[in-house]
Design a protein around this motif. Sequence first.
Motif, PDB file in Angstrom:
ATOM      1  N   ALA A   1       0.815  -1.212   0.000  1.00  0.00           N
ATOM      2  CA  ALA A   1       0.000   0.000   0.000  1.00  0.00           C
ATOM      3  C   ALA A   1       0.850   1.265   0.000  1.00  0.00           C
ATOM      4  O   ALA A   1       0.516   2.246  -0.677  1.00  0.00           O
ATOM      5  N   GLU A   2       1.961   1.268   0.754  1.00  0.00           N
ATOM      6  CA  GLU A   2       2.728   2.503   0.939  1.00  0.00           C
ATOM      7  C   GLU A   2       3.890   2.665  -0.041  1.00  0.00           C
ATOM      8  O   GLU A   2       4.283   3.797  -0.329  1.00  0.00           O
ATOM      9  N   TYR A   3       4.423   1.554  -0.548  1.00  0.00           N
ATOM     10  CA  TYR A   3       5.596   1.650  -1.419  1.00  0.00           C
ATOM     11  C   TYR A   3       5.441   0.897  -2.739  1.00  0.00           C
ATOM     12  O   TYR A   3       6.362   0.899  -3.556  1.00  0.00           O
ATOM     13  N   GLY A   4       4.308   0.239  -2.948  1.00  0.00           N
ATOM     14  CA  GLY A   4       4.071  -0.459  -4.201  1.00  0.00           C
ATOM     15  C   GLY A   4       4.861  -1.739  -4.372  1.00  0.00           C
ATOM     16  O   GLY A   4       5.062  -2.200  -5.506  1.00  0.00           O
ATOM     17  N   PHE A   5       5.321  -2.348  -3.265  1.00  0.00           N
ATOM     18  CA  PHE A   5       6.068  -3.604  -3.365  1.00  0.00           C
ATOM     19  C   PHE A   5       5.130  -4.723  -3.821  1.00  0.00           C
ATOM     20  O   PHE A   5       3.955  -4.780  -3.419  1.00  0.00           O
ATOM     21  N   ASN A   6       5.678  -5.650  -4.632  1.00  0.00           N
ATOM     22  CA  ASN A   6       4.865  -6.771  -5.104  1.00  0.00           C
ATOM     23  C   ASN A   6       5.014  -7.983  -4.184  1.00  0.00           C
ATOM     24  O   ASN A   6       5.599  -7.896  -3.106  1.00  0.00           O
ATOM     25  N   ALA A   7       4.515  -9.140  -4.645  1.00  0.00           N
ATOM     26  CA  ALA A   7       4.504 -10.336  -3.807  1.00  0.00           C
ATOM     27  C   ALA A   7       5.891 -10.874  -3.503  1.00  0.00           C
ATOM     28  O   ALA A   7       6.044 -11.702  -2.593  1.00  0.00           O
ATOM     29  N   ASP A   8       6.908 -10.439  -4.258  1.00  0.00           N
ATOM     30  CA  ASP A   8       8.274 -10.890  -3.951  1.00  0.00           C
ATOM     31  C   ASP A   8       8.655 -10.498  -2.519  1.00  0.00           C
ATOM     32  O   ASP A   8       9.377 -11.229  -1.834  1.00  0.00           O
ATOM     33  N   TYR A   9       8.182  -9.329  -2.085  1.00  0.00           N
ATOM     34  CA  TYR A   9       8.519  -8.889  -0.722  1.00  0.00           C
ATOM     35  C   TYR A   9       7.844  -9.781   0.312  1.00  0.00           C
ATOM     36  O   TYR A   9       8.453 -10.140   1.317  1.00  0.00           O
ATOM     37  N   GLU A  10       6.607 -10.148   0.064  1.00  0.00           N
ATOM     38  CA  GLU A  10       5.928 -11.055   0.991  1.00  0.00           C
ATOM     39  C   GLU A  10       6.678 -12.383   1.088  1.00  0.00           C
ATOM     40  O   GLU A  10       6.801 -12.958   2.178  1.00  0.00           O
TER      41      GLU A  10
END
Length: 310
Positions: free
Chosen positions: A171-180
């Motif tokens: 939500a805040e930085y636009g990270f995708n599922a790779d970060y999860e």
Amino acid sequence: MTVQDIRAFNRFYTNVIGALDYSRQLYAPYTLTESRVLYELAHSPRTDAADLRTELSLDAGYLSRILNKFEQDGLIERTASARDPRRRRVTLTSRGRETAALLAERADESVGALLATVPSADRPRLSEAMRTVRTLLSDGRPPRREDVLLREPRPGDLGWIVARNAALYAAEYGFNADYEGLVARIVADFAEDHDPHLERVWIAELDGRPVGCVMCVRDEAPATARLRLLLVEPDARGLGIGDRLVAAVVDFARGVGYRDLVLWTNDVLAAARRVYQRHGFVLAAEKPHRSFGRDLNGQDWRLDLTGTGE
């Protein structure tokens, strides 16, 4: 509702809490009040004797006797306060931390036994009722810094760390599922194999719900710890939670003998970077990279825990 209704509820609730926390129930040589002092020392950001006296509404002489007992038992150390040399700062020793953790574990077991008598379907209703009581009797005041406690993770908290990191960073930085996926691996590695004497997780709790977290784990470099997964929920920001979480990691890492504390972050996390700088971290290296669906600038930060500055 009448005064008698509240008094009747208070008698009932006091009996329940007494049954849970009484020293014989916890199999410990400490009274309920002594256990409360230990708890505050383990969780409160303010550990001056005067602050403890105010927070717990204790007589100065009574608190002094408790602290003397703790000092004789090797649970605490007393030094001059950095804020005011006329005041005494009280900190737990490693033995004190172990004792506080043991009491907390036994208290959790007692509460768990009580909760086991409540059908699963009724537990959300019970939780909401308790939250309602706290909200109504707080007279609508906003949360205070002292309302936040830092605690060990409970079942389900590690999963919460993964879920909230993934949701907030998307939500805040636009990270995708790779970060999860990265967070899930970090958390899974900790859950499956960690040294409780050298590695730890803290959960920040407000009004019975988690609102922040951080991890301290061993790094590959000798005598080095790594700070990971610092997070504070948006609606709990402004209460100093990030500072408290980072301070907890620094104090823990220094206390167990690490010489260096390191972390990796990205320069878009400006608020977190300011917290690190306030605690003495210095930028060691930075490098642009493509990760989590974004072009980022990664940064390595380091804190010398020996105080030599080398």
